[in-house]
Design a protein around this motif. Structure first.
Motif, PDB file in Angstrom:
ATOM      1  N   ARG A  89      49.948  37.955  35.147  1.00 31.42           N
ATOM      2  CA  ARG A  89      49.677  36.808  34.279  1.00 31.42           C
ATOM      3  C   ARG A  89      49.124  35.627  35.066  1.00 31.42           C
ATOM      4  O   ARG A  89      48.255  34.902  34.577  1.00 31.42           O
ATOM      5  N   VAL A  90      49.638  35.411  36.286  1.00 31.12           N
ATOM      6  CA  VAL A  90      49.119  34.314  37.112  1.00 31.12           C
ATOM      7  C   VAL A  90      47.633  34.524  37.371  1.00 31.12           C
ATOM      8  O   VAL A  90      46.821  33.602  37.208  1.00 31.12           O
ATOM      9  N   GLY A  91      47.253  35.732  37.773  1.00 33.16           N
ATOM     10  CA  GLY A  91      45.838  36.019  38.031  1.00 33.16           C
ATOM     11  C   GLY A  91      44.982  35.847  36.792  1.00 33.16           C
ATOM     12  O   GLY A  91      43.903  35.238  36.846  1.00 33.16           O
ATOM     13  N   ALA A  92      45.447  36.371  35.667  1.00 31.60           N
ATOM     14  CA  ALA A  92      44.700  36.234  34.418  1.00 31.60           C
ATOM     15  C   ALA A  92      44.567  34.765  34.023  1.00 31.60           C
ATOM     16  O   ALA A  92      43.507  34.323  33.569  1.00 31.60           O
ATOM     17  N   PHE A  93      45.651  34.002  34.223  1.00 31.22           N
ATOM     18  CA  PHE A  93      45.628  32.584  33.893  1.00 31.22           C
ATOM     19  C   PHE A  93      44.607  31.835  34.759  1.00 31.22           C
ATOM     20  O   PHE A  93      43.811  31.050  34.243  1.00 31.22           O
ATOM     21  N   MET A  94      44.612  32.089  36.057  1.00 30.07           N
ATOM     22  CA  MET A  94      43.693  31.371  36.944  1.00 30.07           C
ATOM     23  C   MET A  94      42.233  31.719  36.635  1.00 30.07           C
ATOM     24  O   MET A  94      41.374  30.846  36.645  1.00 30.07           O
ATOM     25  N   ARG A  95      41.962  32.979  36.331  1.00 26.16           N
ATOM     26  CA  ARG A  95      40.586  33.358  35.976  1.00 26.16           C
ATOM     27  C   ARG A  95      40.177  32.718  34.642  1.00 26.16           C
ATOM     28  O   ARG A  95      39.068  32.208  34.504  1.00 26.16           O
ATOM     29  N   LEU A 151      47.247  25.851  43.725  1.00 25.90           N
ATOM     30  CA  LEU A 151      46.392  26.759  42.965  1.00 25.90           C
ATOM     31  C   LEU A 151      45.499  26.023  41.975  1.00 25.90           C
ATOM     32  O   LEU A 151      44.362  26.433  41.715  1.00 25.90           O
ATOM     33  N   LEU A 152      45.993  24.937  41.410  1.00 21.31           N
ATOM     34  CA  LEU A 152      45.213  24.180  40.431  1.00 21.31           C
ATOM     35  C   LEU A 152      44.156  23.293  41.075  1.00 21.31           C
ATOM     36  O   LEU A 152      43.128  22.984  40.454  1.00 21.31           O
ATOM     37  N   ALA A 153      44.368  22.885  42.311  1.00 24.15           N
ATOM     38  CA  ALA A 153      43.461  21.936  42.974  1.00 24.15           C
ATOM     39  C   ALA A 153      41.993  22.390  42.987  1.00 24.15           C
ATOM     40  O   ALA A 153      41.103  21.577  42.709  1.00 24.15           O
ATOM     41  N   VAL A 174      34.467  31.436  43.005  1.00 22.69           N
ATOM     42  CA  VAL A 174      35.715  30.674  42.886  1.00 22.69           C
ATOM     43  C   VAL A 174      36.846  31.605  42.454  1.00 22.69           C
ATOM     44  O   VAL A 174      37.946  31.586  43.027  1.00 22.69           O
ATOM     45  N   LYS A 175      36.588  32.439  41.460  1.00 24.09           N
ATOM     46  CA  LYS A 175      37.608  33.376  40.985  1.00 24.09           C
ATOM     47  C   LYS A 175      38.009  34.357  42.088  1.00 24.09           C
ATOM     48  O   LYS A 175      39.190  34.676  42.243  1.00 24.09           O
ATOM     49  N   ALA A 176      37.025  34.840  42.841  1.00 23.10           N
ATOM     50  CA  ALA A 176      37.330  35.778  43.924  1.00 23.10           C
ATOM     51  C   ALA A 176      38.205  35.110  44.983  1.00 23.10           C
ATOM     52  O   ALA A 176      39.141  35.730  45.505  1.00 23.10           O
ATOM     53  N   ALA A 177      37.923  33.850  45.287  1.00 21.06           N
ATOM     54  CA  ALA A 177      38.741  33.128  46.264  1.00 21.06           C
ATOM     55  C   ALA A 177      40.159  32.934  45.738  1.00 21.06           C
ATOM     56  O   ALA A 177      41.143  33.106  46.482  1.00 21.06           O
ATOM     57  N   LEU A 178      40.284  32.590  44.470  1.00 20.55           N
ATOM     58  CA  LEU A 178      41.616  32.444  43.877  1.00 20.55           C
ATOM     59  C   LEU A 178      42.362  33.780  43.872  1.00 20.55           C
ATOM     60  O   LEU A 178      43.559  33.830  44.167  1.00 20.55           O
ATOM     61  N   ASP A 179      41.656  34.872  43.570  1.00 21.91           N
ATOM     62  CA  ASP A 179      42.285  36.190  43.614  1.00 21.91           C
ATOM     63  C   ASP A 179      42.788  36.503  45.025  1.00 21.91           C
ATOM     64  O   ASP A 179      43.876  37.067  45.180  1.00 21.91           O
ATOM     65  N   SER A 180      42.008  36.138  46.053  1.00 20.93           N
ATOM     66  CA  SER A 180      42.439  36.364  47.438  1.00 20.93           C
ATOM     67  C   SER A 180      43.707  35.565  47.754  1.00 20.93           C
ATOM     68  O   SER A 180      44.628  36.083  48.380  1.00 20.93           O
ATOM     69  N   LEU A 181      43.730  34.317  47.319  1.00 16.57           N
ATOM     70  CA  LEU A 181      44.926  33.506  47.523  1.00 16.57           C
ATOM     71  C   LEU A 181      46.135  34.139  46.829  1.00 16.57           C
ATOM     72  O   LEU A 181      47.225  34.210  47.405  1.00 16.57           O
ATOM     73  N   LEU A 182      45.930  34.586  45.610  1.00 16.59           N
ATOM     74  CA  LEU A 182      47.035  35.183  44.863  1.00 16.59           C
ATOM     75  C   LEU A 182      47.499  36.499  45.470  1.00 16.59           C
ATOM     76  O   LEU A 182      48.701  36.783  45.477  1.00 16.59           O
ATOM     77  N   ASP A 183      46.550  37.282  45.995  1.00 15.66           N
ATOM     78  CA  ASP A 183      46.948  38.530  46.672  1.00 15.66           C
ATOM     79  C   ASP A 183      47.876  38.227  47.842  1.00 15.66           C
ATOM     80  O   ASP A 183      48.887  38.908  48.038  1.00 15.66           O
ATOM     81  N   GLY A 184      47.526  37.203  48.615  1.00 17.72           N
ATOM     82  CA  GLY A 184      48.378  36.815  49.746  1.00 17.72           C
ATOM     83  C   GLY A 184      49.707  36.257  49.302  1.00 17.72           C
ATOM     84  O   GLY A 184      50.744  36.514  49.926  1.00 17.72           O
ATOM     85  N   LEU A 185      49.694  35.492  48.245  1.00 21.57           N
ATOM     86  CA  LEU A 185      50.914  34.835  47.757  1.00 21.57           C
ATOM     87  C   LEU A 185      51.831  35.802  47.019  1.00 21.57           C
ATOM     88  O   LEU A 185      53.037  35.821  47.248  1.00 21.57           O
ATOM     89  N   LEU A 186      51.253  36.581  46.135  1.00 23.11           N
ATOM     90  CA  LEU A 186      52.062  37.397  45.242  1.00 23.11           C
ATOM     91  C   LEU A 186      52.144  38.860  45.653  1.00 23.11           C
ATOM     92  O   LEU A 186      52.951  39.619  45.111  1.00 23.11           O
ATOM     93  N   GLY A 187      51.257  39.251  46.592  1.00 21.29           N
ATOM     94  CA  GLY A 187      51.269  40.632  47.060  1.00 21.29           C
ATOM     95  C   GLY A 187      50.813  41.550  46.001  1.00 21.29           C
ATOM     96  O   GLY A 187      51.230  42.599  45.708  1.00 21.29           O
TER      97      GLY A 187
END
Length: 187
Positions: A89-95, A151-153, A174-187
């Motif tokens: 849900r976090v990933g879907a929300f950010m995208r 994440l919102l910044a 931008v979405k790909a970068a956010l996905d990379s951050l989330l992969d690191g954060l959420l595994g």
């Protein structure tokens, strides 16, 4: 809550549709009360009584889309809405928020730069609270409150507009970068 008259609701819908069309064709700079009134088939006085001024009309455009977006992540279908795993849900929300921001970038840019704290409150607090809740479920060991801000910044309208318009960064990047951050954060 006072219920809106049927004719007033119909006029509001026509006005917002006309304003959206003008913004899509000419940008926020092209949004004039006279042009919107003419396109909607209503008097200019109706616009001023209903929205106050040009910025009130712009905020009404933002509000209409914002209500749709919040309904989607609060009660819509998964993965954006309930029913999916919190990390998904976090990933879907950010995208989805990336797309939502780009969709009304000029309007949000105007709104977020209206004052020093204009970005915060209302919608930002809803996004932040949603992320805090989801991140806390996946990673109770991190400071979800501050991570949500991080994440919102990147989706602040002034930064996103600058990166897209001056640096050639597209929303996919931008979405790909956010996905990379989330992969690191959420595994």
């Amino acid at each position: 809550m006072k219920r809106e008259r049927t004719d007033a609701a119909r006029n509001r819908a026509k006005i917002l549709a006309a304003a959206e069309g003008i913004v899509a064709a000419q940008g926020v700079q092209g949004l004039s009360m006279a042009d919107v009134a003419a396109a909607a088939g209503v008097g200019v006085g109706t616009l001023y009584r209903r929205f106050g001024d040009r910025s009130g009309l712009a905020y009404a455009l933002i509000d209409a889309r914002e209500r749709e977006f919040q309904a989607a992540f609060l009660e819509g279908p998964p993965p954006l809405g309930p029913g999916a795993e919190p990390g998904e849900r976090v990933g879907a929300f950010m995208r989805a928020l990336s797309d939502r921001t780009v969709e009304q970038l000029d309007l949000l840019l105007m709104a977020e730069t209206a004052g020093p704290m204009a970005r915060f409150g209302g919608a930002y607090d809803a996004y932040h609270g949603h992320l805090v809740m989801l991140i806390g479920r996946v990673r109770p060991d991190v400071d979800a409150f501050c991570v949500a801000d991080a994440l919102l910044a990147p989706l602040a309208a002034p930064l996103l507009a600058y990166r897209m318009r001056e640096c050639g960064v597209d929303v996919g990047r931008v979405k790909a970068a956010l996905d990379s951050l989330l992969d690191g954060l959420l595994g």
